[in-house]
Design an enzyme around this catalytic site. Structure first.
Site, PDB file in Angstrom:
ATOM      1  NE  ARG A  43       2.803  21.791  41.431  1.00  0.00           N
ATOM      2  CZ  ARG A  43       1.758  20.962  41.463  1.00  0.00           C
ATOM      3  NH1 ARG A  43       0.651  21.259  40.825  1.00  0.00           N
ATOM      4  NH2 ARG A  43       1.804  19.826  42.134  1.00  0.00           N
TER       5      ARG A  43
ATOM      6  CG  ASP B 269      -8.892  20.338  43.854  1.00  0.00           C
ATOM      7  OD1 ASP B 269      -8.240  19.348  44.245  1.00  0.00           O
ATOM      8  OD2 ASP B 269      -8.663  20.913  42.770  1.00  0.00           O
ATOM      9  CD  GLU B 270      -4.625  21.648  45.730  1.00  0.00           C
ATOM     10  OE1 GLU B 270      -3.900  21.114  46.596  1.00  0.00           O
ATOM     11  OE2 GLU B 270      -4.264  21.843  44.560  1.00  0.00           O
TER      12      GLU B 270
ATOM     13  CD  GLN C  86       0.556  18.225  45.436  1.00  0.00           C
ATOM     14  OE1 GLN C  86       0.545  19.311  44.876  1.00  0.00           O
ATOM     15  NE2 GLN C  86      -0.065  17.175  44.935  1.00  0.00           N
TER      16      GLN C  86
ATOM     17  CE  LYS D 157      -4.324  15.321  44.279  1.00  0.00           C
ATOM     18  NZ  LYS D 157      -3.114  15.126  43.477  1.00  0.00           N
ATOM     19  CB  THR D 158      -7.858  19.003  39.617  1.00  0.00           C
ATOM     20  OG1 THR D 158      -7.095  19.260  40.796  1.00  0.00           O
ATOM     21  CG2 THR D 158      -8.731  20.207  39.329  1.00  0.00           C
TER      22      THR D 158
HETATM   23  P1  ATP Z   1      -2.078  18.240  41.671  1.00  0.00           P
HETATM   24  O1  ATP Z   1      -1.793  17.264  42.761  1.00  0.00           O
HETATM   25  O2  ATP Z   1      -0.863  18.944  41.249  1.00  0.00           O
HETATM   26  O3  ATP Z   1      -3.241  19.130  41.988  1.00  0.00           O
HETATM   27  P2  ATP Z   1      -3.871  16.575  40.149  1.00  0.00           P
HETATM   28  O4  ATP Z   1      -3.801  15.227  40.758  1.00  0.00           O
HETATM   29  O5  ATP Z   1      -5.026  17.426  40.484  1.00  0.00           O
HETATM   30  O6  ATP Z   1      -2.492  17.336  40.398  1.00  0.00           O
HETATM   31  P3  ATP Z   1      -4.579  17.093  37.429  1.00  0.00           P
HETATM   32  O7  ATP Z   1      -4.183  18.509  37.408  1.00  0.00           O
HETATM   33  O8  ATP Z   1      -6.018  16.751  37.485  1.00  0.00           O
HETATM   34  O9  ATP Z   1      -3.775  16.338  38.583  1.00  0.00           O
HETATM   35  O10 ATP Z   1      -3.946  16.339  36.185  1.00  0.00           O
HETATM   36  C1  ATP Z   1      -2.573  16.494  35.826  1.00  0.00           C
HETATM   37  C2  ATP Z   1      -2.431  16.489  34.336  1.00  0.00           C
HETATM   38  O11 ATP Z   1      -2.664  15.178  33.822  1.00  0.00           O
HETATM   39  C3  ATP Z   1      -3.403  17.389  33.634  1.00  0.00           C
HETATM   40  O12 ATP Z   1      -2.779  17.976  32.522  1.00  0.00           O
HETATM   41  C4  ATP Z   1      -4.507  16.437  33.207  1.00  0.00           C
HETATM   42  O13 ATP Z   1      -5.204  16.908  32.098  1.00  0.00           O
HETATM   43  C5  ATP Z   1      -3.707  15.174  32.865  1.00  0.00           C
HETATM   44  N1  ATP Z   1      -4.480  13.920  33.031  1.00  0.00           N
HETATM   45  C6  ATP Z   1      -5.112  13.495  34.136  1.00  0.00           C
HETATM   46  N2  ATP Z   1      -5.684  12.280  33.927  1.00  0.00           N
HETATM   47  C7  ATP Z   1      -5.413  11.930  32.655  1.00  0.00           C
HETATM   48  C8  ATP Z   1      -5.734  10.786  31.835  1.00  0.00           C
HETATM   49  N3  ATP Z   1      -6.461   9.772  32.293  1.00  0.00           N
HETATM   50  N4  ATP Z   1      -5.282  10.799  30.571  1.00  0.00           N
HETATM   51  C9  ATP Z   1      -4.532  11.807  30.098  1.00  0.00           C
HETATM   52  N5  ATP Z   1      -4.201  12.896  30.804  1.00  0.00           N
HETATM   53  C10 ATP Z   1      -4.630  12.969  32.073  1.00  0.00           C
HETATM   54 MG    MG Z   2      -5.166  19.326  41.421  1.00  0.00          MG
END
Ligand code: ATP
Ligand code: MG
Length: 727
Positions: free
Chosen positions: A599, A217-218, A248, A31-32
């Site tokens: 995490r 975000d969040e 979350q 997402k981020t």
């Molecule tokens: P959270 O809910 O904990 O905030 P999030 O959904 O924001 O998580 P991110 O932090 O953006 O998730 O991504 C999680 C991990 O996966 C990061 O290390 C990111 O670089 C990696 N990632 C995300 N998308 C891809 C992709 N398409 N290919 C490879 N790695 C990815």
């Molecule tokens: Mg995130």
């Protein structure tokens, strides 16, 4: 910008434009990452100019990280995107617009401690019987009302009980007092911009036009005022993208409202919803364990997460006797990980439910010489000596700030007692003057001699520096101020046990002002103060250095680490007793556990102790947390731990006053000599350079191979003597 490292749904979410966007997906699904790419996409395709984009993150640190990532994605250098937390963005709005509400732009921002101090002053002035209410609970209530956008008049209207009426009256007077101090509290940072937008539509219009695209975000952890801000700014142009995960949502206790994300589609009709279902962060066992646990919550939107990485390792489960052994077990497991998996210190996060759990862990880390950073606890800017300095600076910038005035009027001690301060308060009220302005005429209050001189001297310092504000830069000002007030001398000459450290902290503060000047060459003192008061725990977390991170589960949101320890998994602690009262609270605790588990990238350790001593509440006798039982058994691997130190319970039944004795099971220690070569499990081979004490209390100063210097206690360090530097 390359979009190769996005999957097709992520790519579609990045490219969607013209309709509101909701990205609703589980942890670690990117997402981020999508938000960051979206910002770069908007800029590179000339859809929205950088300076018209507003990105809201949960911490200032996250904003900084996002800025770096966006810059990394862009080919050319662009104007800066506005990024920050709701609070920091609102503070920026207020600096420009607060005059619409009758404050001046150099207002102070009161933190929790300042708020409590002000509530106390208000209560004292109101003839409320002593002990009827405490300033802490009143502050809490006021904050609760504000988070729900409830005005003092509404509280009054709805009050039936005497206590409710009392709260209403204090709330009203507190708001008045804030304004008289030209100060806002943290909640006001969000509320006052709303008030301005409501009463001055032309101001709202200006910001609507300026922030043409908004990303949050969040989003699951926004509260009502934050939702209103988003609504005001984006509802007309509908250029908005929010991301979040209902599983979350962990700030309900602070007024966050999960309905904001669940109802996004209702509030922003015609929105496009993207669901990301691949988890790129965690290995399979961890992810499945987390998913199974959170499915026990009834109040959630169902969603699936498919692990992108292999099955990985099972979750380690470690039982210990008490919190000290738990801390030793953490170190033990960590040392093994470093040795066998070649990990760095920065690969580890040690998470806990409450801040006070960190102390035992910290002790173990210190003893074993492993570098760690603690996020939270007594924060640097909350230490007494730093608060005093900030008090001076706030008063210089805003002489109406009576909370700061009271804080520093007799520091360093200059013989001004509480009675004298009270006389000044009475005089100021009688003369309808600011308190600072009566200090100048002590005779009129019947104050003479040394006290009178002290008051005038104090007044002159504040006045002088207030006048110097436009002429001196922040660094020069603080430097001369600590000389002239005698603060520097006070700490330097004092022999109090903590004062040496305090002196170092004052010097460190000077450094922080200098750092600020480098970052913001044009920035003045009030901007510096604003930055300081907006610093959150996470902002002091400097992950450039190679250290283990200790923090609460709440602070870990949004972050990721190769190895995560979740400690204190006992019913009553996690989940907390108070959460057992209602289903909603228990579900929020469970989400917090879900956040903790997700995490981790490669490995999770779950830890619980059979007996936990606690200050200020009852000891716990380890009922393993129900959350551990919710993890499928086949995902767990029990790891037994025997401490080098066995603690025996001495005398009678276990109870609150039971003493524990520590007996060593390791009997022989090497006696080291200067010049000896030794081997340490983590730091490798080193040479003993200094010695103090003897036997098990011996301390050794060692220089290790890569130049790392460490002072270790032999008893704990587990050093082996070796013959040669090669081992
Ligand atoms: P959270 O809910 O904990 O905030 P999030 O959904 O924001 O998580 P991110 O932090 O953006 O998730 O991504 C999680 C991990 O996966 C990061 O290390 C990111 O670089 C990696 N990632 C995300 N998308 C891809 C992709 N398409 N290919 C490879 N790695 C990815
Ligand atoms: Mg995130």
């Amino acid at each position: 910008m390359s979009k190769r490292n996005l999957n097709h749904i992520q790519k579609a979410a990045v490219e969607s434009f013209g309709r509101p966007v909701l990205i609703f997906a589980g942890a670690g699904s990117g997402k981020t990452r999508v938000l960051t790419h979206k910002i770069a996409h908007l800029i590179e395709n000339n859809l929205v100019p950088a300076e018209h984009i507003l990105a809201v993150t949960f911490t200032n640190k996250a904003a900084q990280e996002m800025r770096e990532r966006v810059n990394g994605l862009l080919k050319e250098k662009h104007a800066q995107v506005n990024m920050g937390t709701f609070h920091s963005i609102c503070a920026r709005i207020l600096r420009k617009e607060i005059h619409h509400l009758g404050y001046t732009p150099d207002f102070s921002i009161f933190d929790v401690k300042d708020q409590i101090a002000l509530v106390k002053v208000v209560i004292e002035a109101m003839d409320i019987p002593k002990n009827y209410v405490t300033p802490q609970e009143v502050r809490h209530k006021i904050s609760y009302f504000k988070n729900k956008l409830i005005h003092p008049d509404e509280v009054k209207r709805k009050a039936h009980l005497v206590i409710e009426k009392t709260y209403a009256a204090i709330y009203k007077n507190y708001q008045k007092a804030l304004k008289e101090n030209n100060a806002v509290d943290f909640d006001d940072l969000l509320l006052l911009p709303l008030e301005i937008f409501e009463t001055h539509p032309e101001v709202l219009e200006k910001y609507r036009q300026f922030w043409g695209y908004i990303l949050v975000d969040e989003y699951q952890d926004t509260n009502k005022p934050q939702f209103m801000l988003v609504k005001y700014l984006a509802q007309e142009h509908q250029q908005i993208c929010v991301v979040g995960d209902d599983d979350q949502s962990i700030y309900g206790w602070r007024g966050a409202d999960i309905r904001n994300i669940l109802n996004f589609e209702k509030n922003f009709g015609n929105c496009e919803v993207f669901k990301l279902e691949k988890n790129y962060r965690s290995t399979g066992h961890i992810l499945e364990a987390a998913a199974t646990v959170v499915k026990n919550n009834e109040n959630r939107a169902p969603k699936d997460l498919i692990p992108h990485n292999g099955a990985g390792e099972k979750l380690g489960l470690i039982e210990t006797n008490d919190e000290m052994e738990e801390a030793d077990a953490v170190i033990n497991a960590l040392e093994k990980e470093i040795k066998l998996q070649k990990r760095n210190f920065s690969d580890f996060a040690i998470l806990y439910r409450t801040n006070s759990q960190s102390r035992a862990l910290e002790d173990s880390f210190r003893r074993s010489g492993i570098p760690y950073n603690i996020v939270g606890g007594v924060r640097f800017y909350e230490r007494k000596e730093i608060k005093d300095l900030i008090g001076y600076l706030s008063l210089i910038v805003n002489p109406k700030d009576t909370i700061s005035l009271r804080r520093v009027i007799n520091f360093p001690p200059r013989g001004i007692g509480i009675k004298t301060v009270d006389k000044c308060v009475i005089q100021a009220e009688a003369d309808k003057k600011e308190m600072i302005d009566v200090l100048n005429a002590p005779e009129s209050m019947g104050i003479r001699g040394k006290q009178a001189d002290s008051l005038t001297a104090f007044y002159n310092i504040i006045k002088k520096y207030n006048e110097l504000l436009p002429k001196l830069n922040a660094g020069e000002l603080v430097r001369t101020l600590i000389e002239e007030t005698g603060i520097k001398k006070f700490y330097k000459e004092s022999s109090g046990p903590e004062d040496a450290e305090r002196f170092d902290n004052v010097m460190e503060f000077l450094k922080s002002v200098d750092d600020f000047m480098v970052r913001e060459p044009e920035g003045g003192l009030s901007q510096f103060l604003e930055e300081v008061s907006l610093l959150t725990d996470l902002d002091q977390w400097n992950d450039e250095t190679n250290r283990v991170t200790l923090m609460t589960l709440h602070a870990a949101k949004g972050l990721e680490f190769p190895v995560v320890f979740i400690t204190g998994l006992e019913d009553g602690l996690f989940p907390m007793y108070s959460a057992l009262e209602t289903k909603d609270k228990l579900e929020e605790e469970r989400r917090l556990f879900y956040v903790g588990l997700t995490r981790a990238m490669h490995k999770v350790y779950l830890m619980y102790a059979n007996h936990r001593r606690r200050i200020g509440s009852d000891d716990l006798y380890g009922m393993v947390s129900r959350f551990v039982h919710e993890v499928p058994e086949e995902k767990l691997e029990k790891i037994s731990f025997t401490s080098a130190l066995t603690r025996k319970v001495v005398g009678g039944k276990p109870g609150r006053h039971t003493k524990t004795a520590v007996s060593r099971t390791v009997v022989a220690f090497d006696d080291f000599q200067v010049g000896d070569f030794v081997e340490h499990a983590i730091f490798g081979i080193g040479k003993v350079m200094a010695l103090s004490g003897q036997g098990e209390n011996q301390r050794v100063g060692i220089v290790f191979k890569d130049g790392l210097k460490k002072k270790l206690v032999v008893k704990f360090a587990n050093l082996k003597k070796v013959d040669t530097p090669e081992g």
